[in-house]
Design an enzyme around this catalytic site. Structure first.
Site, PDB file in Angstrom:
ATOM      1  N   THR A  55       0.835  -1.200   0.000  1.00 29.16           N
ATOM      2  CA  THR A  55       0.000   0.000   0.000  1.00 29.16           C
ATOM      3  C   THR A  55       0.871   1.253   0.000  1.00 29.16           C
ATOM      4  OG1 THR A  55      -1.682  -1.222   1.232  1.00 29.16           O
ATOM      5  CG2 THR A  55      -1.932   1.152   1.147  1.00 29.16           C
ATOM      6  N   TYR A 143       3.941 -12.170   6.076  1.00 31.39           N
ATOM      7  CA  TYR A 143       2.770 -11.658   5.357  1.00 31.39           C
ATOM      8  C   TYR A 143       2.346 -12.704   4.341  1.00 31.39           C
ATOM      9  CZ  TYR A 143      -0.097  -8.228   2.752  1.00 31.39           C
ATOM     10  OH  TYR A 143      -1.120  -7.543   2.132  1.00 31.39           O
ATOM     11  N   LYS A 171       0.644 -11.651   9.340  1.00 31.09           N
ATOM     12  CA  LYS A 171      -0.423 -10.832   8.762  1.00 31.09           C
ATOM     13  C   LYS A 171      -1.104 -11.708   7.723  1.00 31.09           C
ATOM     14  CE  LYS A 171      -1.340  -6.829   5.816  1.00 31.09           C
ATOM     15  NZ  LYS A 171      -0.760  -5.741   4.982  1.00 31.09           N
ATOM     16  N   VAL A 211      -3.854  -5.313  10.613  1.00 32.09           N
ATOM     17  CA  VAL A 211      -3.003  -4.460   9.782  1.00 32.09           C
ATOM     18  C   VAL A 211      -3.902  -4.037   8.626  1.00 32.09           C
ATOM     19  CG1 VAL A 211      -0.924  -4.253   8.390  1.00 32.09           C
ATOM     20  CG2 VAL A 211      -0.898  -5.671  10.452  1.00 32.09           C
TER      21      VAL A 211
END
Length: 307
Positions: A55, A143, A171, A211
């Site tokens: 992001t 992640y 995550k 998150v």
């Protein structure tokens, strides 16, 4: 590191994967990054921020820019929030260099994504994550996002990785609640929801927090959802979840996340709105108008001049 971190929430509970603000000429707006980080922590109740994630447009920022971004955010909010630096790439040695760089820049922890595009087998993932975790003294959040990486981190692989002393969290953007539950039942790995549509569901499965991406605009609401759920007020948590459905739909389902978030920040007059680096492109006026409506329905105050 933020004083609210605990063994069951090593990075805090409410975190957002922060966008990287850019100047009109394409350079990184470091002042804007500091102001956005301060807003998220002081006004939107963030316990932590992830810098240099997808992001944050990490595919198009240089290593030098990544280092300065970490230093900028640490200087702005490092005394009251956890700063997690994205260090994952699809090149193990590059990831190790980024891990060491982030540690030197003052990051509290690392986010290490599954190597993308080259689709390594599970034994390759084991070796990669262990090597990156060995490269610094920082705790690591894995992640797991097969939709972008092309491969999932298998349940057995996560269980084996839990033996590493610095791999402490996941995550999850895989969306397999049952698999996540199995990992949590068999390890000490702490899970964070990496999919805003499943935030409440992940709390029910035992996740520590989020998150988020929509946390840029509704972080305080998400923190309230976490607080309500943990206090046993599940009805209040469900109420918040349902109220935020239009916001999650608008930001997470209609276009790429950084594009949507930057459009939202621009509507709200906050740092980070607007410019993106190619190949990403700014949202058009039609998207922005619909986004303004959905944000308003979800309880976000959109200034009249922005509509």
């Amino acid at each position: 590191m933020a004083p609210s971190t605990t063994s069951d929430a090593p990075f805090g509970r409410m975190l957002t994967a922060m966008v990287t603000p850019f100047l009109p000429d394409g350079g990184v707006d470091y002042d804007g990054a500091a102001r956005l980080a301060t807003h998220l922590v002081d006004r939107q109740r963030h316990d932590g921020l992830v810098v240099n994630g997808t992001t944050g447009e990490s595919p198009t920022t240089s290593d030098a820019e990544k280092e300065r971004l970490v230093r900028t955010v640490v200087e702005a909010v490092g005394d009251r929030a956890t700063v997690v630096a994205g260090a994952g790439t699809n090149d193990t040695e590059h990831s190790r260099r980024l891990a060491r760089q982030a540690e030197a820049a003052g990051a509290d922890a690392l986010l290490v994504v599954t190597p993308y595009y080259n689709k390594p087998p599970q034994d390759g993932l084991l070796a990669h994550f262990r090597a990156v975790a060995d490269a610094s003294g920082l705790p690591v959040m894995l992640y797991d996002i097969p939709g972008r990486a092309g491969v999932p981190i298998a349940t057995d692989t996560l269980i084996r990785l839990a033996d590493h002393p610095r791999i402490v969290a996941v995550k999850d953007a895989k969306g397999d609640l049952f698999a996540g539950s199995a990992v949590m039942a068999n390890t000490d790995l702490v899970f964070y929801s990496g999919d805003d549509a499943l935030n409440l569901a992940w709390l029910a499965m035992g996740a520590a927090g989020f998150v988020s991406v929509v946390g840029h605009v509704v972080g305080a609401d998400l923190h309230e959802m976490i607080d309500a759920y943990r206090a046993g007020d599940h009805g209040r948590a469900l109420e918040i979840h349902r109220r935020l459905l239009p916001v999650v739909t608008a930001i997470m389902t209609r276009t790429q996340g950084a594009i949507a978030v930057k459009a939202a920040l621009q509507l709200l007059g906050l740092p980070g709105g607007g410019a993106l680096r190619p190949p990403l492109a700014e949202a058009d006026s039609e998207f922005a108008a619909r986004l303004a409506e959905d944000l308003t329905i979800g309880g976000v105050h959109v200034p009249e001049v922005a509509r």
